[in-house]
Scaffold this motif. Structure first.
Motif, PDB file in Angstrom:
ATOM      1  N   LEU A   1      74.208  -8.398  99.803  1.00  0.00           N
ATOM      2  CA  LEU A   1      75.485  -9.107  99.969  1.00  0.00           C
ATOM      3  C   LEU A   1      76.663  -8.413  99.298  1.00  0.00           C
ATOM      4  O   LEU A   1      77.742  -8.311  99.870  1.00  0.00           O
ATOM      5  CB  LEU A   1      75.339 -10.537  99.430  1.00  0.00           C
ATOM      6  CG  LEU A   1      76.566 -11.426  99.488  1.00  0.00           C
ATOM      7  CD1 LEU A   1      76.960 -11.694 100.931  1.00  0.00           C
ATOM      8  CD2 LEU A   1      76.305 -12.727  98.746  1.00  0.00           C
ATOM      9  N   PHE A   2      76.492  -7.908  98.084  1.00  0.00           N
ATOM     10  CA  PHE A   2      77.596  -7.301  97.344  1.00  0.00           C
ATOM     11  C   PHE A   2      77.683  -5.793  97.542  1.00  0.00           C
ATOM     12  O   PHE A   2      78.431  -5.101  96.844  1.00  0.00           O
ATOM     13  CB  PHE A   2      77.477  -7.644  95.857  1.00  0.00           C
ATOM     14  CG  PHE A   2      77.516  -9.130  95.614  1.00  0.00           C
ATOM     15  CD1 PHE A   2      78.638  -9.868  95.926  1.00  0.00           C
ATOM     16  CD2 PHE A   2      76.415  -9.780  95.093  1.00  0.00           C
ATOM     17  CE1 PHE A   2      78.675 -11.237  95.720  1.00  0.00           C
ATOM     18  CE2 PHE A   2      76.437 -11.149  94.882  1.00  0.00           C
ATOM     19  CZ  PHE A   2      77.569 -11.884  95.200  1.00  0.00           C
ATOM     20  N   ASN A   3      76.920  -5.265  98.508  1.00  0.00           N
ATOM     21  CA  ASN A   3      76.946  -3.848  98.887  1.00  0.00           C
ATOM     22  C   ASN A   3      76.699  -2.930  97.681  1.00  0.00           C
ATOM     23  O   ASN A   3      77.372  -1.925  97.492  1.00  0.00           O
ATOM     24  CB  ASN A   3      78.254  -3.496  99.588  1.00  0.00           C
ATOM     25  CG  ASN A   3      78.103  -2.289 100.477  1.00  0.00           C
ATOM     26  OD1 ASN A   3      77.021  -1.991 100.975  1.00  0.00           O
ATOM     27  ND2 ASN A   3      79.195  -1.566 100.685  1.00  0.00           N
ATOM     28  N   GLU A   4      75.717  -3.292  96.862  1.00  0.00           N
ATOM     29  CA  GLU A   4      75.341  -2.509  95.677  1.00  0.00           C
ATOM     30  C   GLU A   4      74.825  -1.129  96.109  1.00  0.00           C
ATOM     31  O   GLU A   4      74.002  -1.021  97.008  1.00  0.00           O
ATOM     32  CB  GLU A   4      74.243  -3.257  94.914  1.00  0.00           C
ATOM     33  CG  GLU A   4      73.735  -2.550  93.705  1.00  0.00           C
ATOM     34  CD  GLU A   4      74.688  -2.627  92.539  1.00  0.00           C
ATOM     35  OE1 GLU A   4      74.507  -1.834  91.603  1.00  0.00           O
ATOM     36  OE2 GLU A   4      75.609  -3.467  92.548  1.00  0.00           O
ATOM     37  N   GLN A   5      75.333  -0.076  95.480  1.00  0.00           N
ATOM     38  CA  GLN A   5      74.815   1.271  95.729  1.00  0.00           C
ATOM     39  C   GLN A   5      73.701   1.538  94.735  1.00  0.00           C
ATOM     40  O   GLN A   5      73.902   1.412  93.525  1.00  0.00           O
ATOM     41  CB  GLN A   5      75.928   2.304  95.602  1.00  0.00           C
ATOM     42  CG  GLN A   5      76.978   2.149  96.680  1.00  0.00           C
ATOM     43  CD  GLN A   5      78.056   3.206  96.584  1.00  0.00           C
ATOM     44  OE1 GLN A   5      78.053   4.043  95.695  1.00  0.00           O
ATOM     45  NE2 GLN A   5      78.991   3.167  97.507  1.00  0.00           N
ATOM     46  N   TYR A   6      72.513   1.876  95.245  1.00  0.00           N
ATOM     47  CA  TYR A   6      71.356   2.044  94.382  1.00  0.00           C
ATOM     48  C   TYR A   6      70.385   3.046  94.991  1.00  0.00           C
ATOM     49  O   TYR A   6      70.518   3.423  96.153  1.00  0.00           O
ATOM     50  CB  TYR A   6      70.652   0.699  94.155  1.00  0.00           C
ATOM     51  CG  TYR A   6      70.087   0.066  95.413  1.00  0.00           C
ATOM     52  CD1 TYR A   6      68.748   0.223  95.728  1.00  0.00           C
ATOM     53  CD2 TYR A   6      70.879  -0.670  96.282  1.00  0.00           C
ATOM     54  CE1 TYR A   6      68.212  -0.345  96.881  1.00  0.00           C
ATOM     55  CE2 TYR A   6      70.363  -1.242  97.417  1.00  0.00           C
ATOM     56  CZ  TYR A   6      69.026  -1.075  97.716  1.00  0.00           C
ATOM     57  OH  TYR A   6      68.500  -1.636  98.856  1.00  0.00           O
ATOM     58  N   TYR A   7      69.421   3.464  94.174  1.00  0.00           N
ATOM     59  CA  TYR A   7      68.369   4.368  94.630  1.00  0.00           C
ATOM     60  C   TYR A   7      67.075   3.564  94.760  1.00  0.00           C
ATOM     61  O   TYR A   7      66.578   3.021  93.795  1.00  0.00           O
ATOM     62  CB  TYR A   7      68.180   5.526  93.652  1.00  0.00           C
ATOM     63  CG  TYR A   7      69.430   6.351  93.523  1.00  0.00           C
ATOM     64  CD1 TYR A   7      69.858   7.144  94.561  1.00  0.00           C
ATOM     65  CD2 TYR A   7      70.195   6.299  92.367  1.00  0.00           C
ATOM     66  CE1 TYR A   7      71.022   7.885  94.469  1.00  0.00           C
ATOM     67  CE2 TYR A   7      71.358   7.039  92.255  1.00  0.00           C
ATOM     68  CZ  TYR A   7      71.764   7.824  93.307  1.00  0.00           C
ATOM     69  OH  TYR A   7      72.918   8.553  93.207  1.00  0.00           O
ATOM     70  N   GLN A   8      66.563   3.503  95.975  1.00  0.00           N
ATOM     71  CA  GLN A   8      65.360   2.722  96.250  1.00  0.00           C
ATOM     72  C   GLN A   8      64.124   3.356  95.633  1.00  0.00           C
ATOM     73  O   GLN A   8      63.323   2.695  95.003  1.00  0.00           O
ATOM     74  CB  GLN A   8      65.169   2.593  97.772  1.00  0.00           C
ATOM     75  CG  GLN A   8      63.962   1.800  98.187  1.00  0.00           C
ATOM     76  CD  GLN A   8      64.111   0.330  97.882  1.00  0.00           C
ATOM     77  OE1 GLN A   8      65.186  -0.228  98.015  1.00  0.00           O
ATOM     78  NE2 GLN A   8      63.045  -0.297  97.451  1.00  0.00           N
ATOM     79  N   SER A   9      63.961   4.662  95.842  1.00  0.00           N
ATOM     80  CA  SER A   9      62.772   5.355  95.345  1.00  0.00           C
ATOM     81  C   SER A   9      63.021   6.857  95.339  1.00  0.00           C
ATOM     82  O   SER A   9      64.083   7.321  95.751  1.00  0.00           O
ATOM     83  CB  SER A   9      61.556   5.030  96.223  1.00  0.00           C
ATOM     84  OG  SER A   9      61.788   5.454  97.550  1.00  0.00           O
ATOM     85  N   SER A  10      62.017   7.605  94.881  1.00  0.00           N
ATOM     86  CA  SER A  10      62.123   9.059  94.874  1.00  0.00           C
ATOM     87  C   SER A  10      60.728   9.666  94.917  1.00  0.00           C
ATOM     88  O   SER A  10      59.740   9.018  94.576  1.00  0.00           O
ATOM     89  CB  SER A  10      62.859   9.542  93.626  1.00  0.00           C
ATOM     90  OG  SER A  10      62.094   9.232  92.487  1.00  0.00           O
ATOM     91  N   LEU A  11      60.669  10.911  95.340  1.00  0.00           N
ATOM     92  CA  LEU A  11      59.428  11.686  95.319  1.00  0.00           C
ATOM     93  C   LEU A  11      59.517  12.805  94.286  1.00  0.00           C
ATOM     94  O   LEU A  11      58.514  13.243  93.762  1.00  0.00           O
ATOM     95  CB  LEU A  11      59.130  12.274  96.692  1.00  0.00           C
ATOM     96  CG  LEU A  11      58.878  11.258  97.810  1.00  0.00           C
ATOM     97  CD1 LEU A  11      58.715  11.959  99.141  1.00  0.00           C
ATOM     98  CD2 LEU A  11      57.670  10.407  97.494  1.00  0.00           C
ATOM     99  N   ALA A  12      60.732  13.259  94.041  1.00  0.00           N
ATOM    100  CA  ALA A  12      61.021  14.312  93.061  1.00  0.00           C
ATOM    101  C   ALA A  12      62.519  14.262  92.807  1.00  0.00           C
ATOM    102  O   ALA A  12      63.248  13.553  93.500  1.00  0.00           O
ATOM    103  CB  ALA A  12      60.601  15.677  93.597  1.00  0.00           C
ATOM    104  N   ASN A  13      62.998  15.044  91.829  1.00  0.00           N
ATOM    105  CA  ASN A  13      64.433  14.986  91.539  1.00  0.00           C
ATOM    106  C   ASN A  13      65.277  15.532  92.685  1.00  0.00           C
ATOM    107  O   ASN A  13      66.474  15.306  92.734  1.00  0.00           O
ATOM    108  CB  ASN A  13      64.760  15.683  90.225  1.00  0.00           C
ATOM    109  CG  ASN A  13      64.408  17.150  90.233  1.00  0.00           C
ATOM    110  OD1 ASN A  13      63.851  17.668  91.200  1.00  0.00           O
ATOM    111  ND2 ASN A  13      64.707  17.817  89.142  1.00  0.00           N
TER     112      ASN A  13
END
Length: 75
Positions: free
Chosen positions: A44-56
């Motif tokens: 709803l608030f259009n948060e910018q985030y990182y869901q997951s990663s495999l490496a940097n």
């Protein structure tokens, strides 16, 4: 709190939170057929985030705000 970005804990991803919401409405046609209407907003608030990663070098951003509408009819 932060999350580890890989198995070796060589980097961390920031914590995040998102808000999802929805509205539901039940009605019926003139003939009495039930209809379910639904509208949802994801992030709803259009948060910018990182869901997951495999490496940097492989970090996956989360989904931006999204709207969904559905209608269900029971025969």
């Amino acid at each position: 709190s932060e999350r580890t970005g890989d198995d070796q804990s060589s980097f961390h991803l920031p914590s995040f939170w998102t808000v999802d919401t929805g509205i539901f409405y039940k009605t019926e046609t003139a003939g009495g057929t039930p209809i379910d209407l639904q509208v949802n907003v994801i992030n709803l608030f259009n948060e910018q985030y990182y869901q997951s990663s495999l490496a940097n070098s492989r970090v996956f951003p989360g989904s931006p705000r999204a709207f969904y509408a559905t209608m269900g009819v029971v025969f």
